[in-house]
Every structure is written in structure tokens, then in C-alpha cells.
Design a protein around this motif. Structure first.
Motif, PDB file in Angstrom:
ATOM      1  N   VAL A 491     -70.744  36.544  -4.045  1.00 41.11           N
ATOM      2  CA  VAL A 491     -70.592  36.598  -2.591  1.00 41.11           C
ATOM      3  C   VAL A 491     -70.638  35.189  -2.005  1.00 41.11           C
ATOM      4  CG1 VAL A 491     -71.630  37.462  -0.456  1.00 41.11           C
ATOM      5  CG2 VAL A 491     -71.579  38.907  -2.469  1.00 41.11           C
ATOM      6  N   TYR A 492     -71.527  34.378  -2.510  1.00 35.94           N
ATOM      7  CA  TYR A 492     -71.652  32.997  -2.036  1.00 35.94           C
ATOM      8  C   TYR A 492     -70.367  32.219  -2.309  1.00 35.94           C
ATOM      9  CZ  TYR A 492     -73.921  28.495  -1.142  1.00 35.94           C
ATOM     10  OH  TYR A 492     -74.261  27.280  -0.638  1.00 35.94           O
ATOM     11  N   PHE A 493     -69.847  32.326  -3.534  1.00 42.92           N
ATOM     12  CA  PHE A 493     -68.620  31.600  -3.870  1.00 42.92           C
ATOM     13  C   PHE A 493     -67.443  32.077  -3.036  1.00 42.92           C
ATOM     14  CE2 PHE A 493     -70.338  30.756  -8.412  1.00 42.92           C
ATOM     15  CZ  PHE A 493     -71.062  29.685  -7.920  1.00 42.92           C
ATOM     16  N   ALA A 494     -67.410  33.379  -2.736  1.00 42.69           N
ATOM     17  CA  ALA A 494     -66.346  33.890  -1.867  1.00 42.69           C
ATOM     18  C   ALA A 494     -66.451  33.294  -0.470  1.00 42.69           C
ATOM     19  CB  ALA A 494     -66.411  35.410  -1.800  1.00 42.69           C
ATOM     20  N   LEU A 512     -75.424  25.292  -2.740  1.00 43.12           N
ATOM     21  CA  LEU A 512     -75.102  25.539  -4.150  1.00 43.12           C
ATOM     22  C   LEU A 512     -73.920  24.715  -4.641  1.00 43.12           C
ATOM     23  CD1 LEU A 512     -75.553  29.394  -4.665  1.00 43.12           C
ATOM     24  CD2 LEU A 512     -77.137  27.547  -5.150  1.00 43.12           C
ATOM     25  N   MET A 513     -73.209  24.013  -3.745  1.00 39.78           N
ATOM     26  CA  MET A 513     -72.058  23.231  -4.185  1.00 39.78           C
ATOM     27  C   MET A 513     -72.425  21.794  -4.532  1.00 39.78           C
ATOM     28  SD  MET A 513     -70.106  25.662  -4.213  1.00 39.78           S
ATOM     29  CE  MET A 513     -68.753  24.752  -4.935  1.00 39.78           C
ATOM     30  N   LYS A 514     -73.711  21.480  -4.576  1.00 37.63           N
ATOM     31  CA  LYS A 514     -74.129  20.192  -5.109  1.00 37.63           C
ATOM     32  C   LYS A 514     -73.891  20.164  -6.607  1.00 37.63           C
ATOM     33  CE  LYS A 514     -77.738  19.416  -1.641  1.00 37.63           C
ATOM     34  NZ  LYS A 514     -79.193  19.194  -1.419  1.00 37.63           N
ATOM     35  N   PRO A 515     -73.516  19.004  -7.174  1.00 35.80           N
ATOM     36  CA  PRO A 515     -73.199  18.964  -8.619  1.00 35.80           C
ATOM     37  C   PRO A 515     -74.324  19.473  -9.508  1.00 35.80           C
ATOM     38  CG  PRO A 515     -72.493  16.941  -7.543  1.00 35.80           C
ATOM     39  CD  PRO A 515     -73.274  17.707  -6.520  1.00 35.80           C
ATOM     40  N   SER A 516     -75.562  19.114  -9.191  1.00 34.91           N
ATOM     41  CA  SER A 516     -76.673  19.521 -10.055  1.00 34.91           C
ATOM     42  C   SER A 516     -76.883  21.032 -10.020  1.00 34.91           C
ATOM     43  CB  SER A 516     -77.951  18.805  -9.626  1.00 34.91           C
ATOM     44  OG  SER A 516     -78.265  19.115  -8.267  1.00 34.91           O
ATOM     45  N   ILE A 517     -76.821  21.641  -8.818  1.00 38.35           N
ATOM     46  CA  ILE A 517     -77.004  23.085  -8.704  1.00 38.35           C
ATOM     47  C   ILE A 517     -75.844  23.813  -9.367  1.00 38.35           C
ATOM     48  CG2 ILE A 517     -77.074  25.003  -7.063  1.00 38.35           C
ATOM     49  CD1 ILE A 517     -79.631  23.631  -7.023  1.00 38.35           C
ATOM     50  N   LEU A 518     -74.626  23.343  -9.141  1.00 32.56           N
ATOM     51  CA  LEU A 518     -73.449  24.009  -9.711  1.00 32.56           C
ATOM     52  C   LEU A 518     -73.454  23.916 -11.232  1.00 32.56           C
ATOM     53  CD1 LEU A 518     -71.145  25.540  -8.380  1.00 32.56           C
ATOM     54  CD2 LEU A 518     -69.753  23.486  -8.510  1.00 32.56           C
ATOM     55  N   PHE A 519     -73.850  22.760 -11.766  1.00 31.22           N
ATOM     56  CA  PHE A 519     -73.930  22.613 -13.226  1.00 31.22           C
ATOM     57  C   PHE A 519     -75.007  23.524 -13.797  1.00 31.22           C
ATOM     58  CE2 PHE A 519     -75.328  20.561 -17.141  1.00 31.22           C
ATOM     59  CZ  PHE A 519     -74.103  20.352 -17.783  1.00 31.22           C
ATOM     60  N   LEU A 520     -76.153  23.614 -13.109  1.00 30.87           N
ATOM     61  CA  LEU A 520     -77.224  24.489 -13.572  1.00 30.87           C
ATOM     62  C   LEU A 520     -76.781  25.950 -13.560  1.00 30.87           C
ATOM     63  CD1 LEU A 520     -80.249  24.622 -14.411  1.00 30.87           C
ATOM     64  CD2 LEU A 520     -80.777  24.972 -11.989  1.00 30.87           C
ATOM     65  N   ALA A 521     -76.075  26.366 -12.501  1.00 30.20           N
ATOM     66  CA  ALA A 521     -75.582  27.745 -12.437  1.00 30.20           C
ATOM     67  C   ALA A 521     -74.583  28.013 -13.551  1.00 30.20           C
ATOM     68  CB  ALA A 521     -74.944  28.003 -11.073  1.00 30.20           C
ATOM     69  N   ALA A 522     -73.683  27.031 -13.821  1.00 25.24           N
ATOM     70  CA  ALA A 522     -72.701  27.214 -14.896  1.00 25.24           C
ATOM     71  C   ALA A 522     -73.398  27.344 -16.245  1.00 25.24           C
ATOM     72  CB  ALA A 522     -71.721  26.042 -14.903  1.00 25.24           C
ATOM     73  N   VAL A 523     -74.449  26.577 -16.472  1.00 20.13           N
ATOM     74  CA  VAL A 523     -75.183  26.652 -17.743  1.00 20.13           C
ATOM     75  C   VAL A 523     -75.872  28.011 -17.881  1.00 20.13           C
ATOM     76  CG1 VAL A 523     -77.164  25.718 -18.994  1.00 20.13           C
ATOM     77  CG2 VAL A 523     -75.490  24.179 -17.987  1.00 20.13           C
ATOM     78  N   GLN A 544     -66.068  35.485 -13.638  1.00 15.17           N
ATOM     79  CA  GLN A 544     -65.561  34.950 -12.369  1.00 15.17           C
ATOM     80  C   GLN A 544     -66.423  33.785 -11.896  1.00 15.17           C
ATOM     81  OE1 GLN A 544     -65.616  38.252  -9.697  1.00 15.17           O
ATOM     82  NE2 GLN A 544     -63.862  39.278 -10.618  1.00 15.17           N
ATOM     83  N   ASN A 545     -67.724  33.985 -11.911  1.00 12.41           N
ATOM     84  CA  ASN A 545     -68.638  32.930 -11.448  1.00 12.41           C
ATOM     85  C   ASN A 545     -68.586  31.706 -12.352  1.00 12.41           C
ATOM     86  OD1 ASN A 545     -69.474  34.605  -9.367  1.00 12.41           O
ATOM     87  ND2 ASN A 545     -71.283  35.344 -10.453  1.00 12.41           N
ATOM     88  N   LEU A 546     -68.456  31.924 -13.655  1.00 11.60           N
ATOM     89  CA  LEU A 546     -68.412  30.797 -14.583  1.00 11.60           C
ATOM     90  C   LEU A 546     -67.152  29.963 -14.367  1.00 11.60           C
ATOM     91  CD1 LEU A 546     -69.681  29.327 -16.958  1.00 11.60           C
ATOM     92  CD2 LEU A 546     -68.512  30.913 -18.501  1.00 11.60           C
ATOM     93  N   VAL A 547     -66.025  30.630 -14.202  1.00 10.89           N
ATOM     94  CA  VAL A 547     -64.774  29.903 -13.946  1.00 10.89           C
ATOM     95  C   VAL A 547     -64.866  29.121 -12.644  1.00 10.89           C
ATOM     96  CG1 VAL A 547     -62.330  30.223 -13.416  1.00 10.89           C
ATOM     97  CG2 VAL A 547     -63.353  31.477 -15.299  1.00 10.89           C
ATOM     98  N   PHE A 548     -65.391  29.772 -11.603  1.00 14.58           N
ATOM     99  CA  PHE A 548     -65.534  29.086 -10.315  1.00 14.58           C
ATOM    100  C   PHE A 548     -66.442  27.869 -10.447  1.00 14.58           C
ATOM    101  CE2 PHE A 548     -67.095  28.184  -6.154  1.00 14.58           C
ATOM    102  CZ  PHE A 548     -66.123  28.601  -5.256  1.00 14.58           C
ATOM    103  N   SER A 549     -67.556  28.020 -11.171  1.00 20.05           N
ATOM    104  CA  SER A 549     -68.525  26.933 -11.292  1.00 20.05           C
ATOM    105  C   SER A 549     -67.920  25.736 -12.013  1.00 20.05           C
ATOM    106  CB  SER A 549     -69.771  27.426 -12.031  1.00 20.05           C
ATOM    107  OG  SER A 549     -70.360  28.519 -11.364  1.00 20.05           O
TER     108      SER A 549
END
Length: 825
Positions: A491-494, A512-523, A544-549
Motif C-alpha cells: 500500500v505504501y509503495f502504491a 521508506l524511500m531513504k536508501p538505508s530503509i529501502l535496502f533494509l526492506a529489500a533484504v 512485487q515489493n521486492l521488485v519495487f524496492s
């Protein structure tokens, strides 16, 4: 062609009944039934033939133009009366008698036959009675029943008593036919109705109570007729009769849901039309609420169906008076019931109750729920969060004034659940799953509903710690919390995509679009791929979330200031550095922090200047995790490669082509260390060709050759080590050969079975998945053009074992919004 054989005798009977003069020839129609058949023993086969003959005659009479209502009413009245008399005489003479008594009975039968309209053996007269009732019912369906027509009412009035007596018949066909005829008569002002109403009521209750299946058509017809009878007459029910009537849905807890729903609606309609005192109504409601604790779940479902029907059908003033009692009992059921279907039905009943009460009752329910959620009793938090979520769905924007009270408590509950997991995991205990997980889960469900109504929460600076907590829940031990966190993240990414496309806000607004937060979410999303997924829809959202991240992270890190990794690292805040450290530690617990230190050190000049080391290392780890997945997750990973490749762009994709093509090459060539299906190889080939079309043939051949060369070097090195081991450690080498031989035997056996059973031996179950509703509004999820993947028709949902693959292809090829450089702001 031979002539088709078909029996025409039944059609002949219908044609004759349709053509004769009814007044003079009606009795002769029944002569084939009475004269030649009924003197025999009535077997099941003979009974079926007789019923078919009578049905054909009835159909012919219905179409006969010479039939008038007076003649037909007299005809059917006499036949029904004869059948009732025969059944009553049969009951009286059922006991054994002497020969002299039997002789007198024969004389009485002869005398009775003289007075009958139709002479027939009384053992079989119920067939004629059911026939007459059917003729009467068919005729009344076409008749306009005028309440002012005195002649019509005088003709119909004698039937009330006859039909009431038919309800006491021992033959079910007669009872069912009588039940069909009575409803039109009950609605007319017939004189006999008032005197016969009590007898009809008692007969209906006896039938309903004695029915083996409370969900049968017979019982439902009784309840429907009883409702009409009580509305049309002054008949009343005793307390025991009312109690027995309301018990029907509970007793029938083992039947199918649809009959229960119909019966509950009928009983609710009956209670609506029956004048009950306030005390009596409260007693019946207490009985229903008590059955919310019924032993079997099907009984609890029936009670909830009944309550739902009452809430919908009863006047609002009655519901307002009973709302507090019903609400408290329903919340207790919602909190304590262990059946998921019952909980879902309870939530639906509470939502229906909230939407059907006045403002005062709604405010009372809201204050109760807020006091439970804001109070210190954590046993009430989960139930209160569920009710507040239902209130949000009903109240919508009007709930906004309560956000300032709800959100701080929601934050504390989430942080408490996270702290409990962290502390217990440090002690190497499994008790973390049972610590506040339910309270946190239902609080996140409440948050999801709040985000749906109040989009400004995405940009709220005070909300940042909640978003970081949600990211941490991506690795929570409980599956439910991981799934709801993934849904909220989608929902957030949308919201990010929509806001940046519409130029409403800058990218810096989103935490959540900070590099550190986005990298942590992708991991964390990458780590979820290691666990087998139970729900395919959850797997869809994870990918979907992984591709977006990954695509968003690439768009953030391609800026010139981020190319110099040591300089980029030194400019980060302490909190962001800690997030990167945590992410690398989760991605590789053994070497992750050491690798991060090598990336950020000043001596890392040998790094590839055309690709960011953080992204390349993440893709490398995903490639290794790929071969630990099952086939279903393997499909998602391969399509994820294409989803990542589409939005990155031609120039940048060439820098990461090696990492994306390496797992694809191993699947195509069979270097995965396990058996790979042909479908999976074909899919990998198509994704590989799509990447080739993006980066160009020359670059693709260069990268592909490099992959082949590197893998050959690794294989040659491994073979050389095996030869050395055969000399240095022959025992270990012998064990290795035994393992290889066992693997080859198993593979050979599978291959033989495949050849014997055909291609269907490798078969995957069909899966369905639902698209997140928040993504469905984006162009990514609309009616998109066909995928550029070659062989798309072979991956259609009608033919392929994984229909979700087509969905992934259509989704991931439309990551073009990253090309807008929306992250550069």
C-alpha cells in the motif's frame, strides 16, 4: 435410419384430458388408473407409473378450455374429501378383528362406495388425493384471487377445513401438496379460516418438530405458512412453541449454510410480524446469544445467521434497544472463537449492527471500543482493534477525530510486540511467537484500514517510527504478521507511485524511500524467500515489493554523489549506517558486515565503477537463494529478473546483466543441482531472450560467454580438486562416489516413470491469486498490452500450471515509472 422408440401413452393421456368436455367426462379420465391398476399390489415401480399417469392428466386438465372454476372446485373438493375419509377409516380399522367384524366392514365399504365420487381402493386413494391437490394448486396459480368476489370466496371456503385435515395425513406427498395450496387461501378473508387457524397452526408445528431434517423443504414451507397465518389471523403462540420455532436453525447446525440462511430469514420475518412483548423478545434474543457458545461451529454459524437476519429486518428502534446486549456478546465471540469462519461471520454481524443503529448507539459502541483499546488490559486489545477496524469501515472520514487517541496506542502495541520478539530471540527461545503477536496483527489490520481512508498518514513525520517497525515485522516469526506487513508495504509503495506520478509531493516526504530503509526492506523481503510460502497471494505481494524496492534503490543510488561509496558512507547519519549494517548482517550472517566494510573502505578502488556494490551484492545473494526455493518460488524469481530488468534501463541493465543472467543460464543448462521441469526451463529461456532484446545482441552474447567461461573454470577447478582428493583421501572420495551413484539412480528412476506415465507426471497444482486492491488502481494492473515475452501464448492461464506467471509478466514489464527519475528529487 431406424425409428426411435418412445412410449407415447402418457402424452396420449394428456391430449385426451386436454380435449374432453370436463364437466361430463372428467371422471372417465381416471378410469385407466382406477380400473386396471389399483387392484394389484402397489409396488414402487407401479406407484411411479401411476403418478406419471396422474401428472399427465393434471397437465391436460390445466390446458383444457372447457374447465370452469365451479366444476373444478367441486371435482377436487369431492376427491380430497374421499381421500380424507379413506385415510380416517383405514386408521380406525387398523387393529385386528374377528371374521364377523370383517364381514360387517365389507358391507360398510360397499355402502361408502355408493356415496363416493370415485370408487377406488382406499389403500391407494392418497395418490388420487395428491392428484386433486395438484390440480387445485395449478388452477389457483392462474386465478386472480379477488378479496371482493363473494362467489369465489364461497367456493374456496370449504377447502380450508379439508386442507387443514390433509396436514395430518401420514403421506408426505399429500402434506406437501396441501402446504402449496394453503398460502393463497390464508391471505383471503375466508370465514372458516378463523375457526380452523388453531388446528392448522398445531399441525404445522407438529410437522416442523417431527421433521428429521430441519433444513428440508417441508420444514421451510411450514415456517413460511405459519408466518402468513399469524399475520392474517388472531392466532397466538405459546412460550414453548415460540422457543421451539427459534431453535430450528440451531438444531440444524449440521446442514448446509444456504438452507440455514433461508430459514433464519423466514424466522426473522415471522418474529417481525408477530407481536412480542419486550420481555419475551429479550428472552428469545438471550437464547440466540447463548448459542454463540454452542459446541459445534455449524451451530454457532446458524445463530450468527439468525442474528444477522434480525439486525437487517427488525425496525431500527428495536435494534437500538437491543444493540448493547448484542454488541457485547458478539465481541466476546469475536475474541474467543477458534473457528476462522465463525470469526468472519461475527465480524460481519458486528459491522451490520454498527451500520443499523442510531447515532447515540453508535457513539456508545465507539466509546466502549476505545476504552478497551486505550485501557491497560492487553487481553482486550486484539478484540478492540478488530471492532475499531469495523468502525473505520462504517464511519469512514468521520473517524478522523479519534486518530489522535488511537495512533499512539497502536504505536506502543507494535513496539511492545517487536521488543518482546527481540528480547526472547536473544535468549534463543520460541516463546516470541506467542508474545503480543495477536494484538500487533489486529492493530496492523486496523492501520491498513486507516491508511485506506486517510492518505495523509503516508506523509506524516510522526508516523516514521511506525513504518520502521513495520519493516522489522517482515522478519517476525509469526506468518500472519509477515503477511500483513507485506500488504501494508505494498500500500505504501502504491501511494509513492501515485504521488510521484501526479507530482503531489516530493520524494523526500516518504520515509521508506531513504536508501538505508529501502535496502533494509529489500533484504528482509529477500530473506522471506528462504521460507516456503503457504499462500500464493502472499508470494505475489512479496515479489512485487521486492521488485519495487530494488528498482527504487537503483534509481536512488545512480546519482553522481552516490557513485563514490566511501564518500556516500561517510555522509550518512548514524541511524542510516546502522540500518545498512543490520541489512548486510541479515543478508549474510557470516560475512555480511565484513563485505560492507570492504565496500566502504577507502582502499576499495578495485570495485566496478559501472554498478553500485550494494545492488550487485543484493542481486548476487538473491541468485544464490534462488536455488534453495521450490518450483513455485522459482517461477517468481525468474519473472522477478524480468521485472527488475524492465525499469532499470538499457545502459544500466548492461552493468547488472551478468548477475541477472547467471541464475537463468544455470536453469537453462541444467546446472542447478536438482531436477528442473521443462516448463521452468522454457520460462527461463523466455526471460533470458527478453533481457537480450533490452541490452542488445552483442552485449548479451558477451555476457553469456563470460558466464559460460567462468562456470567452466569453476567446474575444472572442482574436478581438479576431486582428482587430488582421490589420491590424498580415498575414503572420502569413495563416499562421494556412492552419493553420486545414488543420485543418478534416483534420477534414472524418475526419468523412467516420466516416460511410462507421459508428460503429465510432472504436474503443478493450479493456483489463484488476488491483486492487492491498492495496486489495482495503477496502470500496472489495468488492461495492459500483451507481454513482450516470446511464447506468451504458451503461458496462458488455460494451459500453464501456474496462471500467476502471466500476471507476474504483465506486472513486471510495467515498472516504467521508475524511468521518470522520481527518486532524484
Amino acid at each position: 435410419m431406424k425409428e426411435t422408440r418412445k412410449q407415447k401413452s402418457y402424452e396420449t393421456l394428456k391430449l385426451i384430458a386436454q380435449s374432453i368436455t370436463f364437466k361430463t367426462q372428467a371422471l372417465k379420465l381416471l378410469s385407466p388408473v382406477t380400473a386396471h391398476h389399483l387392484h394389484k399390489q402397489l409396488t414402487q415401480k407401479m406407484k411411479l407409473k401411476l403418478e406419471t399417469m396422474l401428472s399427465s392428466i393434471a397437465a391436460g386438465i390445466e390446458c383444457n378450455p372447457s374447465v370452469n372454476q365451479t366444476d373444478l372446485f367441486i371435482f377436487t373438493n369431492c376427491l380430497i374429501k374421499d381421500g380424507i375419509n379413506d385415510e380416517s377409516n383405514e386408521l380406525e380399522n387398523s387393529c385386528s378383528k374377528t371374521d364377523s367384524e370383517l364381514g360387517r366392514d365389507d358391507e360398510q365399504v360397499k355402502a361408502i362406495h355408493v356415496e363416493r365420487l370415485l370408487n377406488v381402493d382406499r389403500r391407494f386413494s392418497h395418490l388420487i388425493t395428491a392428484f386433486a391437490l395438484g390440480v387445485l394448486h395449478n388452477f389457483m396459480k392462474t386465478l386472480k384471487l379477488n378479496r371482493e368476489d363473494e362467489q369465489l370466496l364461497s367456493l374456496l371456503d370449504p377447502f380450508v377445513s379439508l386442507l387443514g385435515q390433509c396436514l395430518s395425513s401420514k403421506y408426505e406427498s399429500v402434506i406437501i401438496a396441501a402446504l402449496r395450496c394453503l398460502p393463497p387461501l390464508v391471505r383471503l378473508p375466508l370465514p372458516s379460516l378463523q375457526s380452523q387457524a388453531d388446528n392448522i397452526k398445531n399441525s404445522l408445528l407438529v410437522i416442523a418438530q417431527g421433521s428429521v431434517n430441519a433444513g428440508s423443504q417441508l420444514t421451510e414451507s411450514c415456517i413460511k405458512l405459519l408466518t402468513a397465518l399469524l399475520r392474517s389471523t388472531r392466532v397466538t403462540l405459546s412460550a414453548d412453541q415460540l422457543h421451539m420455532l427459534i431453535q430450528f436453525p440451531i438444531i440444524d447446525g449440521t446442514s448446509q449454510l444456504e438452507p440455514i440462511r433461508k430459514k433464519c430469514s423466514q424466522i426473522a420475518s415471522f418474529l417481525l410480524g408477530y407481536h412480542l412483548s419486550e420481555k419475551r423478545l429479550q428472552q428469545h434474543l438471550d437464547f440466540l446469544l447463548a448459542n454463540l457458545r454452542y459446541e459445534h461451529s455449524t451451530g454457532r454459524e446458524a445463530a450468527l445467521e439468525m442474528l444477522h437476519a434480525i439486525i437487517l429486518k427488525f425496525p431500527r428502534n428495536i435494534i437500538d434497544a437491543l444493540s448493547q446486549t448484542m454488541f457485547v456478546h458478539l465481541v466476546v465471540s469475536l475474541a474467543n472463537d477458534d473457528d476462522s469462519k465463525v470469526r468472519s461471520m461475527t465480524a460481519a454481524a458486528i459491522k451490520c449492527l454498527i451500520g443499523n443503529v442510531n447515532t447515540h448507539s453508535l457513539h456508545s459502541i465507539l466509546e466502549y471500543s476505545l476504552s478497551w483499546y486505550l485501557g491497560g488490559n492487553h487481553n482486550l486489545w486484539s478484540a478492540a482493534a478488530q471492532v475499531l477496524g469495523l468502525l473505520v469501515e462504517v464511519m469512514r472520514k468521520s473517524f478522523e477525530k479519534h486518530l489522535s487517541r488511537v495512533l499512539p496506542v497502536l504505536r506502543n502495541i507494535l513496539q511492545s510486540a517487536l521488543s518482546a520478539v527481540t528480547s526472547i530471540q536473544q535468549n534463543s527461545s520460541d516463546e516470541a511467537v506467542a508474545s503480543f503477536w495477536k494484538e500487533a496483527y489486529y492493530s496492523l489490520v486496523l492501520l491498513e484500514k486507516l491508511l485506506c481512508q486517510f492518505h495523509n498518514l503516508f506523509f506524516d513525520r510522526e508516523f516514521e517510527d511506525i513504518w520502521e517497525t513495520i519493516c522489522e515485522f517482515l522478519l517476525h516469526p509469526h506468518l500472519w504478521l509477515r503477511n500483513i506487513s507485506n500488504r501494508i508495504l505494498s500500500v505504501y509503495f502504491a501511494a509513492v507511485t501515485t504521488a510521484c506520478r501526479d507530482k503531489e509531493v516530493s520524494m523526500g516526504t516518504f520515509f521508506l524511500m531513504k536508501p538505508s530503509i529501502l535496502f533494509l526492506a529489500a533484504v528482509y523481503l529477500c530473506c522471506q524467500l528462504k521460507v516456503p510460502l503457504i499462500d500464493d497471494a502472499a508470494g505475489v505481494i512479496i515479489m512485487q515489493n521486492l521488485v519495487f524496492s530494488i528498482c527504487g534503490l537503483h534509481s536512488l543510488l545512480v546519482d553522481l554523489e552516490f557513485v563514490d561509496v566511501p564518500n556516500f558512507w561517510s555522509n550518512l547519519e548514524r541511524g542510516e549506517q546502522e540500518r545498512f549494517l543490520k541489512a548486510f548482517g541479515a543478508l549474510d550472517p557470516r560475512k555480511g558486515r565484513m563485505i560492507l566494510a570492504s565496500f566502504t573502505s577507502d582502499a576499495s578502488g578495485q570495485q566496478n565503477q559501472h554498478q553500485h556494490p550494494f545492488i550487485s551484492y543484493l542481486l548476487q545473494r538473491i541468485g544464490k537463494i534462488t536455488f534453495q526455493m521450490d518450483d513455485n518460488q522459482f517461477h517468481r524469481k525468474l519473472l522477478g529478473c524480468y521485472g527488475i530488468s524492465s525499469p532499470i534501463g538499457d545502459d544500466d541493465l548492461h552493468n547488472y546483466a551478468y548477475l541477472l543472467l547467471l541464475p537463468l543460464y544455470r536453469v537453462i543448462e541444467g546446472y542447478t543441482g536438482k531436477v528442473v521441469s521443462d516448463d521452468l526451463k522454457q520460462l527461463a529461456q523466455e526471460v533470458s531472450e527478453s533481457i537480450r532484446d533490452i541490452i542488445g545482441m552483442q552485449n548479451f552474447v558477451q555476457v553469456y560467454s563470460q558466464i559460460r567461461k567462468n562456470l567452466k573454470v569453476k567446474r575444472d577447478k572442482r574436478k581438479q580438486q576431486e582428482k587430488i582428493m582421490a589420491v590424498v583421501n580415498p575414503t572420502r572420495n569413495a563416499k562421494r562416489k556412492l552419493r553420486i551413484a545414488a543420485k543418478h539412480r534416483a534420477h534414472k528412476k524418475r526419468k523412467i516413470m516420466t516416460m511410462k506415465m507421459g508428460d503429465d507426471v510432472i504436474e503443478f497444482p493450479h493456483h489463484t491469486c488476488s491483486v492487492n486492491p491498492y495496486f489495482s488502481s495503477l496502470p500496472l494492473f489495468g488492461n495492459q498490452p500483451k507481454s513482450p515475452l516470446k511464447g506468451q501464448s504458451q503461458l496462458s492461464s488455460d494451459q500453464e500450471p501456474f496462471p500467476m506467471i502471466v500476471f507476474f509478466v504483465q506486472f513486471m514489464q510495467y515498472g516504467y515509472f521508475f524511468n521518470y527519475s522520481i527518486y532524484s528529487t
